[in-house]
Design a protein around this motif. Structure first.
Motif, short mmCIF file in Angstrom:
data_model
loop_
_atom_site.label_atom_id
_atom_site.label_comp_id
_atom_site.label_asym_id
_atom_site.label_seq_id
_atom_site.Cartn_x
_atom_site.Cartn_y
_atom_site.Cartn_z
N ALA A 12 1.79 111.06 36.10
CA ALA A 12 0.47 110.42 36.03
C ALA A 12 0.63 108.99 36.05
O ALA A 12 1.49 108.40 34.90
CB ALA A 12 -0.41 110.77 34.97
N ILE A 13 -0.15 108.05 36.87
CA ILE A 13 0.23 106.43 36.73
C ILE A 13 -1.21 106.30 36.27
O ILE A 13 -2.13 106.54 36.77
CB ILE A 13 0.05 106.09 38.19
N MET A 14 -1.11 105.17 35.14
CA MET A 14 -2.54 104.70 34.55
C MET A 14 -2.57 103.22 34.50
O MET A 14 -1.11 102.75 34.76
CB MET A 14 -2.90 105.23 33.24
N ASN A 15 -3.57 102.53 34.94
CA ASN A 15 -3.59 101.02 34.65
C ASN A 15 -4.28 100.64 33.40
O ASN A 15 -5.64 101.05 33.22
CB ASN A 15 -3.92 100.49 35.84
N THR A 16 -3.98 99.99 32.85
CA THR A 16 -4.65 99.13 31.74
C THR A 16 -5.60 98.06 32.15
O THR A 16 -5.06 97.10 32.86
CB THR A 16 -3.69 98.85 30.46
N LEU A 17 -6.64 98.09 31.84
CA LEU A 17 -7.67 96.90 32.38
C LEU A 17 -7.72 95.67 31.23
O LEU A 17 -8.17 94.68 31.90
CB LEU A 17 -8.94 97.70 32.51
N ALA A 18 -7.18 95.91 29.74
CA ALA A 18 -7.16 94.62 29.05
C ALA A 18 -5.95 94.72 28.37
O ALA A 18 -5.22 95.56 28.08
CB ALA A 18 -8.44 94.93 28.04
N GLY A 19 -5.53 93.68 27.78
CA GLY A 19 -4.40 93.43 27.17
C GLY A 19 -3.20 92.79 27.90
O GLY A 19 -3.37 92.79 29.17
N ARG A 20 -2.19 92.68 27.15
CA ARG A 20 -1.10 91.75 27.75
C ARG A 20 -0.30 92.57 29.03
O ARG A 20 0.33 91.94 29.77
CB ARG A 20 0.38 91.34 26.74
N THR A 21 -0.39 93.97 29.12
CA THR A 21 0.03 94.89 30.12
C THR A 21 -1.06 95.13 31.20
O THR A 21 -1.00 96.03 31.98
CB THR A 21 0.55 96.24 29.77
N SER A 22 -1.93 94.44 31.09
CA SER A 22 -3.25 94.83 32.13
C SER A 22 -3.13 94.44 33.57
O SER A 22 -2.31 93.66 33.94
CB SER A 22 -4.48 94.07 31.52
N VAL A 23 -3.94 94.96 34.25
CA VAL A 23 -3.93 94.66 35.55
C VAL A 23 -4.42 93.42 36.12
O VAL A 23 -3.90 92.55 36.82
CB VAL A 23 -5.09 95.77 36.28
N MET A 24 -5.48 92.97 35.23
CA MET A 24 -5.84 91.64 35.20
C MET A 24 -4.88 90.57 35.12
O MET A 24 -4.77 89.44 35.70
CB MET A 24 -7.11 91.02 34.36
N ARG A 25 -4.00 90.77 33.91
CA ARG A 25 -2.99 89.67 33.70
C ARG A 25 -1.83 89.63 34.93
O ARG A 25 -1.21 88.64 35.19
CB ARG A 25 -2.26 90.28 32.54
N ALA A 26 -1.80 90.83 35.50
CA ALA A 26 -0.62 90.75 36.66
C ALA A 26 -1.14 90.17 37.78
O ALA A 26 -0.43 89.84 38.70
CB ALA A 26 -0.26 92.40 36.87
N LEU A 27 -2.43 90.18 38.21
CA LEU A 27 -2.92 89.52 39.36
C LEU A 27 -2.74 87.87 39.35
O LEU A 27 -3.02 87.38 38.37
CB LEU A 27 -4.42 89.82 39.73
#
Length: 121
Positions: free
Chosen positions: A64-79
């Motif tokens: 399973a692959i999951m994405n974190t929406l908040a925090g330092r490992t978040s999707v937002m931080r990666a974009l």
């Protein structure tokens, strides 16, 4: 997430909110010793009751692959900031705030000890 997620609240109360891939709320309730199934590609937020809560979760895919929406490992931080600005029609400054002003998404009760990633999503 590319798998269904089965969450069982084993102790205490937990508010669970689930939204589909169009952002429409499909579930919003407080559970105690109950089970809920989160379909793949749906987002879920869990909030423990005042006395805390415990839960276990199972995924229907071993990889399973999951994405974190908040925090330092978040999707937002990666974009990149420009991508966020265009995607959400924000100024570059507001996109920068969205990207970097999110705090960690893991919460602990005062006085509790943490020994692992039990129940982490």
């Amino acid at each position: 997430m590319n798998a269904h997620n089965i969450i069982y609240v084993t102790d205490g109360y937990m508010r669970i909110q689930i939204v589909n891939d169009q952002g429409q709320e499909v579930f919003n309730d407080v559970l105690q010793e109950q089970l809920v199934v989160v379909p793949q590609n749906f987002a879920v937020v869990k909030q423990a009751g005042e006395q805390g809560s415990k839960w276990i979760s199972f995924r229907t895919n071993d990889n399973a692959i999951m994405n974190t929406l908040a925090g330092r490992t978040s999707v937002m931080r990666a974009l990149p900031v420009d991508v966020l600005a265009n995607a959400y029609q924000l100024s570059r400054e507001d996109a920068q705030k969205l990207k970097y002003n999110r705090q960690e998404s893991v919460l602990f009760m005062p006085g509790s000890s943490y020994t692992g990633s039990r129940g982490a999503m």
